[in-house]
Motif scaffolding. Structure first.
Motif, short mmCIF file in Angstrom:
data_model
loop_
_atom_site.label_atom_id
_atom_site.label_comp_id
_atom_site.label_asym_id
_atom_site.label_seq_id
_atom_site.Cartn_x
_atom_site.Cartn_y
_atom_site.Cartn_z
N GLN A 161 1.03 -1.14 -0.07
CA GLN A 161 -0.02 0.17 -0.02
C GLN A 161 0.97 1.44 0.12
OE1 GLN A 161 -3.12 0.41 -0.51
NE2 GLN A 161 -3.83 2.12 0.36
N ASP A 187 -6.91 -6.91 -1.54
CA ASP A 187 -8.17 -6.49 -1.91
C ASP A 187 -9.39 -7.17 -0.96
OD1 ASP A 187 -10.41 -6.09 -3.42
OD2 ASP A 187 -10.44 -7.66 -4.82
N TYR A 189 -11.83 -5.28 1.07
CA TYR A 189 -12.99 -4.44 1.24
C TYR A 189 -14.19 -4.67 0.81
CZ TYR A 189 -15.76 0.05 2.03
OH TYR A 189 -16.82 0.78 2.09
N PRO A 190 -15.30 -4.82 1.26
CA PRO A 190 -15.69 -4.35 2.66
C PRO A 190 -15.13 -5.15 3.67
CG PRO A 190 -17.60 -5.17 1.93
CD PRO A 190 -16.76 -5.08 0.34
N GLY A 206 -12.19 3.26 3.68
CA GLY A 206 -13.08 2.66 2.53
C GLY A 206 -12.22 2.10 1.57
N ALA A 207 -12.65 2.06 0.37
CA ALA A 207 -11.79 1.45 -0.89
C ALA A 207 -10.57 1.96 -0.94
CB ALA A 207 -12.92 1.71 -2.05
N GLU A 208 -10.28 3.43 -0.45
CA GLU A 208 -9.03 3.92 -0.67
C GLU A 208 -8.14 3.25 -0.01
OE1 GLU A 208 -10.48 5.40 2.92
OE2 GLU A 208 -11.27 5.14 1.14
N SER A 209 -8.35 2.26 1.00
CA SER A 209 -7.35 1.88 1.97
C SER A 209 -6.78 0.37 1.17
CB SER A 209 -8.04 1.38 3.16
OG SER A 209 -9.18 0.16 2.84
N GLN A 210 -7.34 0.15 -0.02
CA GLN A 210 -6.86 -1.08 -0.60
C GLN A 210 -5.80 -0.93 -2.10
OE1 GLN A 210 -8.81 -4.33 0.59
NE2 GLN A 210 -8.87 -2.58 1.99
N ASN A 213 -6.70 -0.70 -5.66
CA ASN A 213 -7.34 0.61 -6.26
C ASN A 213 -6.34 1.71 -6.27
OD1 ASN A 213 -9.83 -0.46 -6.07
ND2 ASN A 213 -10.02 -0.07 -3.68
#
Length: 302
Positions: A161, A187, A189-190, A206-210, A213
């Motif tokens: 990350q 990958d 999330y959720p 949210g998705a930004e933590s993955q 993405n």
């Protein structure tokens, strides 16, 4: 007959004791086994450093014994796993004994855990550890421009990350030479597991933590290693991230091992398993390749 029964009982007791020890602190047991069966391998602990005031914000720096500092070595920085809730670099000395003899300065990095380490604290710490490693490396024969990041499980998430989401290293201007992820979640999330809910769910991530993405064409080269029988972090995580990186045009390699569970890639880096598995060889080959310094070819003159 009685002697055989006693011997069997002793073996069972020893096996049960080893199982309990592994369950309580597997890395520490691996470290002890590696030290006993593989020896020190000429590796030196050259520094215990800190990059913050929290007890977990520490670095352990190793290098090959007798290294000539006039020839800087590439650096391998390893971040441990533990579901973002436990783990200590001091239990992972076997990582240094696996890679320092291959010509690397090895740095084991800790980071805040549990309540203190909730997202994005673990990423703040990983980025800070990288920056401090780059600052300290020349003092111990390392090349700050050739740092390879590696991590297992939660630690794999941390390094991947930080390498992909540009904001973490933007201010420092650092770019890892390469990244190696072992059994990493990329990958997820959720959040649907207690470990991820505790580390991410309670802080509104949210998705930004993955990592998936943040795949981008100019990402550093990556090697993603996963066991096909990993039931804790499914191998689809590595497959999905590899596909996303490939689609973006970024260099990525994968190695999937049949019969390997979540911890098998990590165990493979410790003696006596290190001699019979090729995980360390794959990591060393990748790290050497991405840190090789190109020598300009001189044009022939008459």
């Amino acid at each position: 007959m009685k002697a055989a029964i006693v011997l069997l009982a002793l073996v069972l007791v020893a096996g049960a004791g080893l199982w309990l020890a592994v369950r309580n602190n597997g890395p520490a047991v691996l470290d002890a086994l590696d030290r006993v069966t593989g020896g020190a391998r000429g590796v030196e602990l050259v520094a215990k450093a800190r990059y913050g005031t929290h007890p977990a914000q520490k670095l352990r720096i190793y290098r090959p014994g007798g290294h000539d500092d006039s020839q800087p070595l590439p650096v391998l920085l390893f971040v441990h796993g533990g579901s973002w809730s436990w783990g200590d670099p001091d239990d992972y000395n076997f990582i240094a004994r696996a890679f320092a003899p291959a010509g690397f300065v090895v740095v084991l990095a800790g980071y805040r855990l549990g309540e203190d380490g909730r997202y994005p604290a673990m990423l703040e710490d990983t980025a800070a550890a990288i920056v401090e490693t780059a600052r300290l490396a020349p003092q111990f024969g390392g090349d700050s421009a050739r740092i390879v990041l590696a991590g297992h499980s939660a630690g794999a998430y941390d390094v991947v990350q930080v390498a992909l989401e540009e904001r973490w290293l933007a201010a420092s201007g650092l770019q890892p030479a390469g990244v190696i992820g072992l059994s990493g979640p990329y990958d997820f999330y959720p959040f649907d597991k207690p470990s991820s809910e505790a580390a991410f769910g309670s802080v509104g991530a949210g998705a930004e933590s993955q990592p998936i993405n943040h795949a981008r064409a100019d990402a550093p080269p990556m090697l993603l290693i996963h066991g096909e029988d990993d039931a804790l972090v499914k191998p689809r995580n590595s497959r999905a991230l590899a596909a996303a990186l490939d689609d973006a045009g970024a260099p990525v390699e994968t190695k999937f091992y049949p019969g390997f569970d979540h911890n098998a890639p990590l165990i493979s880096l410790a003696s006596p398993w290190r001699r019979s598995r090729d995980v360390d060889n794959a990591m060393i080959a990748f790290a050497r390749r991405v840190t090789t310094v190109s020598v300009p070819v001189q044009q022939a003159t008459d």
